[in-house]
Design an enzyme around this catalytic site. Sequence first.
Site, PDB file in Angstrom:
ATOM      1  N   THR A 236      42.763  32.444  51.571  1.00 15.42           N
ATOM      2  CA  THR A 236      43.721  32.793  52.173  1.00 15.42           C
ATOM      3  C   THR A 236      43.996  33.964  50.310  1.00 15.42           C
ATOM      4  OG1 THR A 236      45.422  31.235  51.289  1.00 15.42           O
ATOM      5  CG2 THR A 236      45.703  32.126  53.436  1.00 15.42           C
ATOM      6  N   ASP A 237      44.944  34.670  49.875  1.00 14.65           N
ATOM      7  CA  ASP A 237      45.298  35.533  49.164  1.00 14.65           C
ATOM      8  C   ASP A 237      46.405  35.769  48.253  1.00 14.65           C
ATOM      9  OD1 ASP A 237      45.946  37.952  49.316  1.00 14.65           O
ATOM     10  OD2 ASP A 237      44.575  38.586  48.878  1.00 14.65           O
ATOM     11  N   ALA A 238      47.210  35.809  47.096  1.00 13.54           N
ATOM     12  CA  ALA A 238      48.735  35.803  47.344  1.00 13.54           C
ATOM     13  C   ALA A 238      49.138  36.752  47.792  1.00 13.54           C
ATOM     14  CB  ALA A 238      48.447  36.033  45.075  1.00 13.54           C
ATOM     15  N   GLY A 239      48.551  38.030  48.210  1.00 13.39           N
ATOM     16  CA  GLY A 239      48.929  39.288  49.129  1.00 13.39           C
ATOM     17  C   GLY A 239      49.949  38.012  50.598  1.00 13.39           C
ATOM     18  N   GLY A 240      49.307  36.641  50.936  1.00 11.07           N
ATOM     19  CA  GLY A 240      50.264  35.799  51.806  1.00 11.07           C
ATOM     20  C   GLY A 240      48.680  36.179  53.612  1.00 11.07           C
TER      21      GLY A 240
END
Lengths: 135, 135, 135, 135
Positions: B14-18
Amino acid sequence: MDFAFPIRIYWEDTDAGGIVFYANYLKFFERARTEWLRSLGLEQQKLREQTGGMFVVTQAQVDYHRPARLDDQLLVTARLQASGRASLTIRQQAFLQSPADGPQLLSEASIRIGWVDGASMRPVRIPISLLEQLS
Amino acid sequence: MDFAFPIRIYWEDTDAGGIVFYANYLKFFERARTEWLRSLGLEQQKLREQTGGMFVVTQAQVDYHRPARLDDQLLVTARLQASGRASLTIRQQAFLQSPADGPQLLSEASIRIGWVDGASMRPVRIPISLLEQLS
Amino acid sequence: MDFAFPIRIYWEDTDAGGIVFYANYLKFFERARTEWLRSLGLEQQKLREQTGGMFVVTQAQVDYHRPARLDDQLLVTARLQASGRASLTIRQQAFLQSPADGPQLLSEASIRIGWVDGASMRPVRIPISLLEQLS
Amino acid sequence: MDFAFPIRIYWEDTDAGGIVFYANYLKFFERARTEWLRSLGLEQQKLREQTGGMFVVTQAQVDYHRPARLDDQLLVTARLQASGRASLTIRQQAFLQSPADGPQLLSEASIRIGWVDGASMRPVRIPISLLEQLS
């Protein structure tokens, strides 16, 4: 001239074939896009806090011509190829910087990014102020 | 029916965009390709030791339709779309396995892989025995 | 003063918690170690071609104090803590470069690397010429 | 007996040394921890939605004994070593499943995870219901 960003190849980027793992070029292209946006005054974390929106990649077309290896020095470019109401297409190239032979094209890509609402992930219009900074 | 391989989404994906970082779908597609090859009796490490050759990705075209999230369960498919003397094109899809709504298409790709000599990285003909196992 | 190397945080480095995925600090520490070695005239790809040997990590101890986020600018250090016949221990720290509050320690690590024969992966003595360049 | 989770090695996991990149063991250990939690009825995405809290890694100590390679099949374990009010320590091991020689220990780790508020990232007490499910 296109925006260009230098990227060094580390162990983390390579695979057991002895070359850079092809999926990692998407990371390199994104680093260059991020720095291109930053050079235009656009920080994505701040953009999200200010507008509630964010860019997501909706399409990636990548051609791989030659491999890169550990310790190689790359130059990765970014250029706005097309822009619509809710998406942009960025043209990008990765070159090996070879002192002996000059720059060699390793990989090139067209990346389409859409602007979405960060909560619903639905496509929305790119804010006009953002489009103005891009052009 | 296409070959299908289950993939679970972890924090690493995952990334910080969720949501799942888009470059990671190339990893998911490759895991499914690898297992598809294995289901046909082809182990890539052994192939290299026996033939001196290996597959490298020469082109990737990926469309992203919907995001996946932490803990999601995906099903990723692989199907031989076209084969030439020195390259194959694999058609792949990633579905979210939603108990409530049934499978939802998240991403799809055409991946072209070429057969190269492992030392020189130059394209060479795919060994006939390998092509026979693929068809 | 320790060797220090700047690292920018991109989407690829973050996870759905909104912060940098902790495993990625090992990548940051390695980039800094690699550049520290390069600053001493040691290129790992060339080392392997010349000596047949390479460094592998044999132990990693990492403490995580505060998280980093997208677009953050880090400074990552490397310093030789101890050296033996077949291994080195490197002390490393990652700082957030905050214009407002000054540098903040995010993470610190002791990384032990051993020198191995690249073919057998067995530990061997570090070449003396290499140890001399390190001290 | 410890909880154990099978993990296959793909191209993405390896580096130009021909072996699994050491930072990736942290991913393997986390996949096993996540599945161990899931086996106890704990889904991290749901936990965050229900409690607002999440686990973050605060310390990792990893020893690397032998390398893994492409196509290898690993078995990765997880066991609760210690638990406090705001943190847990998990003991983990990664074994190569070798048909010829039996399981071989590749790497082992102690991972300390803390429970934090997802918004402030500050340490808070682990919810009692969660601790009860763990023991």
